[in-house]
Design a protein around this motif. Sequence first.
Motif, PDB file in Angstrom:
ATOM      1  N   ARG A 110       0.827  -1.319   0.006  1.00 15.90           N
ATOM      2  CA  ARG A 110       0.079   0.104   0.170  1.00 15.90           C
ATOM      3  C   ARG A 110       0.953   1.217   0.089  1.00 15.90           C
ATOM      4  NH1 ARG A 110      -5.358   0.948  -0.289  1.00 15.90           N
ATOM      5  NH2 ARG A 110      -5.266   2.087   1.550  1.00 15.90           N
ATOM      6  N   PHE A 111       1.981   1.046   0.475  1.00 19.13           N
ATOM      7  CA  PHE A 111       2.802   2.448   0.590  1.00 19.13           C
ATOM      8  C   PHE A 111       3.266   2.873  -0.869  1.00 19.13           C
ATOM      9  CE2 PHE A 111       6.952   4.636   1.016  1.00 19.13           C
ATOM     10  CZ  PHE A 111       6.776   5.445   2.338  1.00 19.13           C
ATOM     11  N   ALA A 112       3.071   2.010  -1.927  1.00 15.50           N
ATOM     12  CA  ALA A 112       3.337   2.620  -3.095  1.00 15.50           C
ATOM     13  C   ALA A 112       2.367   3.655  -3.600  1.00 15.50           C
ATOM     14  CB  ALA A 112       3.179   1.575  -4.282  1.00 15.50           C
ATOM     15  N   ILE A 113       1.152   3.692  -2.992  1.00 16.30           N
ATOM     16  CA  ILE A 113       0.185   4.821  -3.248  1.00 16.30           C
ATOM     17  C   ILE A 113       1.006   6.004  -2.736  1.00 16.30           C
ATOM     18  CG2 ILE A 113      -1.760   6.014  -2.517  1.00 16.30           C
ATOM     19  CD1 ILE A 113      -2.877   3.161  -1.922  1.00 16.30           C
ATOM     20  N   LEU A 114       1.600   6.207  -1.444  1.00 13.13           N
ATOM     21  CA  LEU A 114       2.008   7.431  -1.283  1.00 13.13           C
ATOM     22  C   LEU A 114       3.238   7.733  -2.340  1.00 13.13           C
ATOM     23  CD1 LEU A 114       2.400   6.912   2.562  1.00 13.13           C
ATOM     24  CD2 LEU A 114       0.659   8.515   1.165  1.00 13.13           C
ATOM     25  N   TYR A 115       4.097   6.778  -2.585  1.00 12.17           N
ATOM     26  CA  TYR A 115       5.404   7.000  -3.816  1.00 12.17           C
ATOM     27  C   TYR A 115       4.762   7.650  -4.840  1.00 12.17           C
ATOM     28  CZ  TYR A 115       9.209   5.885  -6.515  1.00 12.17           C
ATOM     29  OH  TYR A 115      10.071   6.157  -7.553  1.00 12.17           O
ATOM     30  N   ASP A 116       3.726   7.164  -5.237  1.00  9.67           N
ATOM     31  CA  ASP A 116       3.021   7.673  -6.552  1.00  9.67           C
ATOM     32  C   ASP A 116       2.535   9.139  -6.500  1.00  9.67           C
ATOM     33  OD1 ASP A 116       3.528   5.108  -7.822  1.00  9.67           O
ATOM     34  OD2 ASP A 116       1.589   4.348  -7.550  1.00  9.67           O
ATOM     35  N   ARG A 117       2.108   9.284  -5.446  1.00 16.63           N
ATOM     36  CA  ARG A 117       1.346  10.697  -5.018  1.00 16.63           C
ATOM     37  C   ARG A 117       2.620  11.867  -4.920  1.00 16.63           C
ATOM     38  NH1 ARG A 117      -3.265   9.526  -0.657  1.00 16.63           N
ATOM     39  NH2 ARG A 117      -4.890   8.617  -2.092  1.00 16.63           N
ATOM     40  N   TYR A 118       3.803  11.311  -4.286  1.00 20.14           N
ATOM     41  CA  TYR A 118       4.667  12.655  -3.910  1.00 20.14           C
ATOM     42  C   TYR A 118       6.011  12.494  -4.435  1.00 20.14           C
ATOM     43  CZ  TYR A 118       0.764  13.679  -0.595  1.00 20.14           C
ATOM     44  OH  TYR A 118      -0.417  14.094  -0.075  1.00 20.14           O
ATOM     45  N   PHE A 119       6.425  11.334  -5.167  1.00 24.19           N
ATOM     46  CA  PHE A 119       7.589  11.257  -5.364  1.00 24.19           C
ATOM     47  C   PHE A 119       8.076  12.489  -6.240  1.00 24.19           C
ATOM     48  CE2 PHE A 119      11.067  10.211  -8.759  1.00 24.19           C
ATOM     49  CZ  PHE A 119      12.019   9.383  -7.450  1.00 24.19           C
ATOM     50  N   GLU A 120       7.327  12.845  -7.495  1.00 28.44           N
ATOM     51  CA  GLU A 120       7.818  13.905  -8.412  1.00 28.44           C
ATOM     52  C   GLU A 120       7.776  15.214  -7.347  1.00 28.44           C
ATOM     53  OE1 GLU A 120       8.823  13.915 -11.543  1.00 28.44           O
ATOM     54  OE2 GLU A 120       8.610  11.850 -11.342  1.00 28.44           O
ATOM     55  N   GLU A 121       6.983  15.338  -6.515  1.00 31.65           N
ATOM     56  CA  GLU A 121       7.071  16.711  -5.575  1.00 31.65           C
ATOM     57  C   GLU A 121       8.356  16.689  -4.879  1.00 31.65           C
ATOM     58  OE1 GLU A 121       4.344  18.943  -2.272  1.00 31.65           O
ATOM     59  OE2 GLU A 121       3.413  17.285  -3.518  1.00 31.65           O
ATOM     60  N   ILE A 122       8.589  15.533  -4.246  1.00 30.98           N
ATOM     61  CA  ILE A 122       9.750  15.473  -3.454  1.00 30.98           C
ATOM     62  C   ILE A 122      11.019  15.451  -4.269  1.00 30.98           C
ATOM     63  CG2 ILE A 122      11.301  14.168  -1.999  1.00 30.98           C
ATOM     64  CD1 ILE A 122       8.734  15.202  -0.503  1.00 30.98           C
ATOM     65  N   TYR A 123      11.031  14.915  -5.576  1.00 32.11           N
ATOM     66  CA  TYR A 123      12.238  15.153  -6.289  1.00 32.11           C
ATOM     67  C   TYR A 123      12.422  16.565  -7.026  1.00 32.11           C
ATOM     68  CZ  TYR A 123      14.640  14.929 -10.858  1.00 32.11           C
ATOM     69  OH  TYR A 123      15.833  15.281 -11.575  1.00 32.11           O
ATOM     70  N   SER A 124      11.459  17.191  -7.179  1.00 33.28           N
ATOM     71  CA  SER A 124      11.410  18.521  -7.668  1.00 33.28           C
ATOM     72  C   SER A 124      12.145  19.545  -6.542  1.00 33.28           C
ATOM     73  CB  SER A 124      10.186  19.396  -8.019  1.00 33.28           C
ATOM     74  OG  SER A 124       9.786  18.304  -9.025  1.00 33.28           O
ATOM     75  N   TYR A 125      11.569  19.420  -5.420  1.00 34.35           N
ATOM     76  CA  TYR A 125      12.280  20.050  -4.074  1.00 34.35           C
ATOM     77  C   TYR A 125      13.758  19.697  -3.930  1.00 34.35           C
ATOM     78  CZ  TYR A 125      13.380  20.904   0.958  1.00 34.35           C
ATOM     79  OH  TYR A 125      13.870  21.383   1.872  1.00 34.35           O
ATOM     80  N   LEU A 126      14.294  18.499  -4.304  1.00 36.34           N
ATOM     81  CA  LEU A 126      15.746  18.163  -4.183  1.00 36.34           C
ATOM     82  C   LEU A 126      16.237  18.536  -5.175  1.00 36.34           C
ATOM     83  CD1 LEU A 126      15.104  14.683  -2.525  1.00 36.34           C
ATOM     84  CD2 LEU A 126      15.985  16.710  -0.971  1.00 36.34           C
ATOM     85  N   SER A 127      16.101  18.585  -6.494  1.00 35.84           N
ATOM     86  CA  SER A 127      16.473  18.987  -7.576  1.00 35.84           C
ATOM     87  C   SER A 127      16.889  20.333  -7.520  1.00 35.84           C
ATOM     88  CB  SER A 127      15.495  18.567  -8.767  1.00 35.84           C
ATOM     89  OG  SER A 127      16.285  19.031  -9.990  1.00 35.84           O
ATOM     90  N   VAL A 128      16.105  21.133  -7.002  1.00 34.93           N
ATOM     91  CA  VAL A 128      16.550  22.640  -6.941  1.00 34.93           C
ATOM     92  C   VAL A 128      17.579  22.845  -5.807  1.00 34.93           C
ATOM     93  CG1 VAL A 128      15.518  24.939  -6.379  1.00 34.93           C
ATOM     94  CG2 VAL A 128      14.308  23.515  -7.586  1.00 34.93           C
TER      95      VAL A 128
END
Length: 202
Positions: free
Chosen positions: A30-48
């Motif tokens: 079930r944790f995959a749901i959170l990964y799908d929801r927030y990975f891109e957002e967290i990645y964008s933050y870390l990318s900057v």
Amino acid sequence: MAAPPTVGDPPTRAGDDAMVITTSVREPERFAILYDRYFEEIYSYLSVRLGPEAAEDLAAETFLTAFRKRHTFAPERGAVRPWLYGIATNLVAGRRRTLARMLAAFRRAPSAREIEEGMEDRVTARLDAGRARGPLGMALAGLSKGDRDVLLLVALAGLTYDEVAKSLCIPYGTVSSRLNRARRKVRAALENVDPMNGDSDG
């Protein structure tokens, strides 16, 4: 004085996230749901903050850490989203400490001047000034870690004061004072900058 307005996650999404993470203790998939929801957002933050290459690794590590610690998440503390940003911000700090130690080790080796210079360039590129150049990068790098974390969580991640407080485990009032201090310092640093070329007048 009235608190500034907050937007944050809709209550239904926050509640659903908490239910997902609680359920994932018994049903890990079930944790995959959170990964799908927030990975891109967290990645964008870390990318900057760190650049795209490092962000890829740290975003994955953020979710791996969250998965391993999911049984410690207390729904009464708030939404899952600020919790993830808190983990990501801690990993940024850890990455910076590691790079700083590596740089210090190279500096202690006189025969490694060329390697040292290359490492120094990479460390500079990974500072919280991100890949920004010029006065803004200098202004951000000149902030204390606490002030910089608050400013970037608000400016890059769009977190509310309340969410930042939960992410960093600090009082709400501390968020406000750190953010005000950071904004003043950055504004002062950029006061004499020519927006056309990024150079100061002096």
